[in-house]
Motif scaffolding. Structure first.
Motif, PDB file in Angstrom:
ATOM      1  N   ARG A   1     -20.192 -26.181  53.806  1.00 25.52           N
ATOM      2  CA  ARG A   1     -19.266 -25.086  54.102  1.00 25.52           C
ATOM      3  C   ARG A   1     -19.901 -23.699  54.039  1.00 25.52           C
ATOM      4  O   ARG A   1     -19.242 -22.712  54.377  1.00 25.52           O
ATOM      5  CB  ARG A   1     -18.084 -25.143  53.123  1.00 25.52           C
ATOM      6  N   THR A   2     -21.166 -23.612  53.608  1.00 26.37           N
ATOM      7  CA  THR A   2     -21.818 -22.306  53.493  1.00 26.37           C
ATOM      8  C   THR A   2     -23.256 -22.420  53.982  1.00 26.37           C
ATOM      9  O   THR A   2     -23.766 -23.508  54.245  1.00 26.37           O
ATOM     10  CB  THR A   2     -21.849 -21.809  52.031  1.00 26.37           C
ATOM     11  N   ASP A   3     -23.919 -21.275  54.043  1.00 22.06           N
ATOM     12  CA  ASP A   3     -25.347 -21.276  54.335  1.00 22.06           C
ATOM     13  C   ASP A   3     -26.150 -20.874  53.098  1.00 22.06           C
ATOM     14  O   ASP A   3     -27.290 -20.411  53.204  1.00 22.06           O
ATOM     15  CB  ASP A   3     -25.668 -20.338  55.503  1.00 22.06           C
ATOM     16  N   LEU A   4     -25.586 -21.074  51.919  1.00 20.26           N
ATOM     17  CA  LEU A   4     -26.292 -20.777  50.684  1.00 20.26           C
ATOM     18  C   LEU A   4     -27.523 -21.669  50.549  1.00 20.26           C
ATOM     19  O   LEU A   4     -27.475 -22.870  50.844  1.00 20.26           O
ATOM     20  CB  LEU A   4     -25.383 -20.981  49.475  1.00 20.26           C
ATOM     21  N   ALA A   5     -28.625 -21.086  50.104  1.00 17.60           N
ATOM     22  CA  ALA A   5     -29.835 -21.849  49.814  1.00 17.60           C
ATOM     23  C   ALA A   5     -29.744 -22.371  48.391  1.00 17.60           C
ATOM     24  O   ALA A   5     -29.544 -21.591  47.450  1.00 17.60           O
ATOM     25  CB  ALA A   5     -31.066 -20.963  49.979  1.00 17.60           C
ATOM     26  N   TYR A   6     -29.891 -23.676  48.235  1.00 14.90           N
ATOM     27  CA  TYR A   6     -29.778 -24.285  46.903  1.00 14.90           C
ATOM     28  C   TYR A   6     -31.152 -24.543  46.301  1.00 14.90           C
ATOM     29  O   TYR A   6     -32.059 -25.029  46.973  1.00 14.90           O
ATOM     30  CB  TYR A   6     -28.981 -25.590  46.969  1.00 14.90           C
ATOM     31  N   TYR A   7     -31.281 -24.213  45.008  1.00 14.69           N
ATOM     32  CA  TYR A   7     -32.479 -24.498  44.221  1.00 14.69           C
ATOM     33  C   TYR A   7     -32.066 -25.369  43.045  1.00 14.69           C
ATOM     34  O   TYR A   7     -31.114 -25.039  42.340  1.00 14.69           O
ATOM     35  CB  TYR A   7     -33.120 -23.201  43.715  1.00 14.69           C
ATOM     36  N   CYS A   8     -32.785 -26.461  42.844  1.00 14.91           N
ATOM     37  CA  CYS A   8     -32.470 -27.331  41.725  1.00 14.91           C
ATOM     38  C   CYS A   8     -32.880 -26.654  40.423  1.00 14.91           C
ATOM     39  O   CYS A   8     -34.038 -26.251  40.255  1.00 14.91           O
ATOM     40  CB  CYS A   8     -33.182 -28.676  41.858  1.00 14.91           C
ATOM     41  N   GLY A   9     -31.954 -26.559  39.492  1.00 18.71           N
ATOM     42  CA  GLY A   9     -32.226 -25.946  38.199  1.00 18.71           C
ATOM     43  C   GLY A   9     -32.241 -26.932  37.061  1.00 18.71           C
ATOM     44  O   GLY A   9     -32.181 -26.547  35.891  1.00 18.71           O
ATOM     45  N   GLU A  10     -32.341 -28.220  37.371  1.00 20.89           N
ATOM     46  CA  GLU A  10     -32.390 -29.266  36.344  1.00 20.89           C
ATOM     47  C   GLU A  10     -33.437 -30.276  36.783  1.00 20.89           C
ATOM     48  O   GLU A  10     -33.207 -31.096  37.669  1.00 20.89           O
ATOM     49  CB  GLU A  10     -31.016 -29.929  36.184  1.00 20.89           C
ATOM     50  N   ASP A  11     -34.599 -30.244  36.156  1.00 15.94           N
ATOM     51  CA  ASP A  11     -35.763 -30.945  36.681  1.00 15.94           C
ATOM     52  C   ASP A  11     -35.541 -32.439  36.901  1.00 15.94           C
ATOM     53  O   ASP A  11     -36.036 -33.004  37.876  1.00 15.94           O
ATOM     54  CB  ASP A  11     -36.961 -30.741  35.755  1.00 15.94           C
ATOM     55  N   MET A  12     -34.799 -33.092  36.021  1.00 15.57           N
ATOM     56  CA  MET A  12     -34.636 -34.538  36.149  1.00 15.57           C
ATOM     57  C   MET A  12     -33.988 -34.941  37.477  1.00 15.57           C
ATOM     58  O   MET A  12     -34.181 -36.062  37.955  1.00 15.57           O
ATOM     59  CB  MET A  12     -33.812 -35.073  34.973  1.00 15.57           C
ATOM     60  N   VAL A  13     -33.238 -34.045  38.087  1.00 16.83           N
ATOM     61  CA  VAL A  13     -32.575 -34.390  39.347  1.00 16.83           C
ATOM     62  C   VAL A  13     -33.162 -33.614  40.526  1.00 16.83           C
ATOM     63  O   VAL A  13     -32.501 -33.418  41.547  1.00 16.83           O
ATOM     64  CB  VAL A  13     -31.041 -34.176  39.256  1.00 16.83           C
ATOM     65  N   ASN A  14     -34.414 -33.209  40.413  1.00 17.59           N
ATOM     66  CA  ASN A  14     -35.056 -32.511  41.527  1.00 17.59           C
ATOM     67  C   ASN A  14     -34.974 -33.327  42.820  1.00 17.59           C
ATOM     68  O   ASN A  14     -34.602 -32.810  43.874  1.00 17.59           O
ATOM     69  CB  ASN A  14     -36.525 -32.228  41.204  1.00 17.59           C
TER      70      ASN A  14
END
Length: 304
Positions: A184-197
């Motif tokens: 629904r958006t064009d937000l760029a997502y960055y993983c902030g929890e290494d175990m679920v990279n």
């Protein structure tokens, strides 16, 4: 420094620790040395300074300014420097944001206000006010384990309408919410929890804001490249090799274990500040075992 709007802050970023001297004062030369090490030898194209791993809540405003200035001076011409400016006080967050802009930061990390548990309308007002305060791009930091309140999908959709709110550091690990927000958006997502990279990258995250990146930046870059090329078998292989590192670093607070590891590697770190406490000898022994299983051998790298 990145110029790709799809990944406005780069691919591999680490939430950098703040090095202290043994007396607990800021080690500015150490901060510069560590920042340069991460960029030049750990494959980082960005750094997040003054975040949770940087122990920002224990740094006075003057100390935060000094650290940010030092890191920008050290690597600001060859890596994106994102300043953590969020607090649970909107006015103070705005002051921090304006200071970061004056000092030359490339972007802002704004955490969900913690402790006071604002409703979604409060989050919308808070993030918008901070984004309105400068001309810098903003990465929202969604971390309910620390802030209690998640940023709901509908709120993220509304925030994405702001021209300067461009990214999210996600430590919520709600993959359904992530998928809907990406749809629904064009937000760029960055993983902030290494175990679920890996799963977050597979769903469409463009990069990581890591803690283990202090130690394994090149492998994180390899993981991201494998996902982007569609080689999920290779991505799973890299991710599996990193599992002992993830586990070892997060047996306790990441800053505690990472600072212990950096000290063993001869890199600037120093102690943590109260109310945190440094790793015990037993914790350090366990960390050595965990990291060795993940291919990181403490004591083998020395750059000072």
């Amino acid at each position: 420094m990145t110029t790709d709007p799809a990944r406005p802050f780069g691919r591999v970023l680490t939430a950098m620790v703040t090095p202290f001297a043994e007396d607990g004062s800021i080690d500015l030369a150490g901060a510069q040395e560590l920042a340069a090490h991460l960029v030049d030898r750990q494959a980082h194209d960005g750094l997040v300074v003054l975040g949770t791993t940087g122990e920002a809540p224990t740094l006075a405003d003057g100390e935060q300014q000094a650290v940010l200035e030092a890191v920008i001076d050290a690597v600001g011409d060859r890596a994106t420097v994102v300043a953590g400016v969020g607090t649970n006080d909107t006015a103070h967050s705005i002051e921090n944001a304006r200071r970061a802009e004056r000092l030359g930061a490339d972007g802002l990390l704004v955490v969900t206000p913690y402790y006071n548990k604002p409703p979604q309308a409060g989050l919308l007002r808070h993030f918008t006010a901070v984004a309105d305060a400068t001309d810098l791009p903003v990465m929202l930091y969604d971390i309910p384990p620390r802030s209690v309140v998640p940023i709901e999908v509908d709120t993220l959709v509304r925030l994405a309408e702001h021209p300067r709110i461009v990214a999210v550091k996600d430590a919520k690990s709600d993959f359904g919410a992530l998928a809907w927000t990406l749809a629904r958006t064009d937000l760029a997502y960055y993983c902030g929890e290494d175990m679920v990279n890996l799963p977050m990258l597979a769903l469409g995250a463009v990069g990581v804001v890591s803690v283990v990146g202090h130690l394994v930046g090149p492998r994180l870059a390899e993981l991201i490249a494998a996902v982007e090329s569609g080689d999920l078998a290779k991505a799973r292989e890299v991710n599996e090799s990193l599992l002992p590192v993830y586990t070892g670093v997060f047996r306790t607070q990441g800053v505690i274990t990472v600072k212990a590891a950096l000290r063993e590697l001869g890199l600037p770190a120093g102690p943590v500040r109260p109310p945190l406490v440094d790793a015990t000898p037993e914790q350090l022994d366990q960390l050595r075992t965990d990291l060795a299983a993940g291919g990181v051998h403490l004591g083998e790298v020395h750059t000072r």
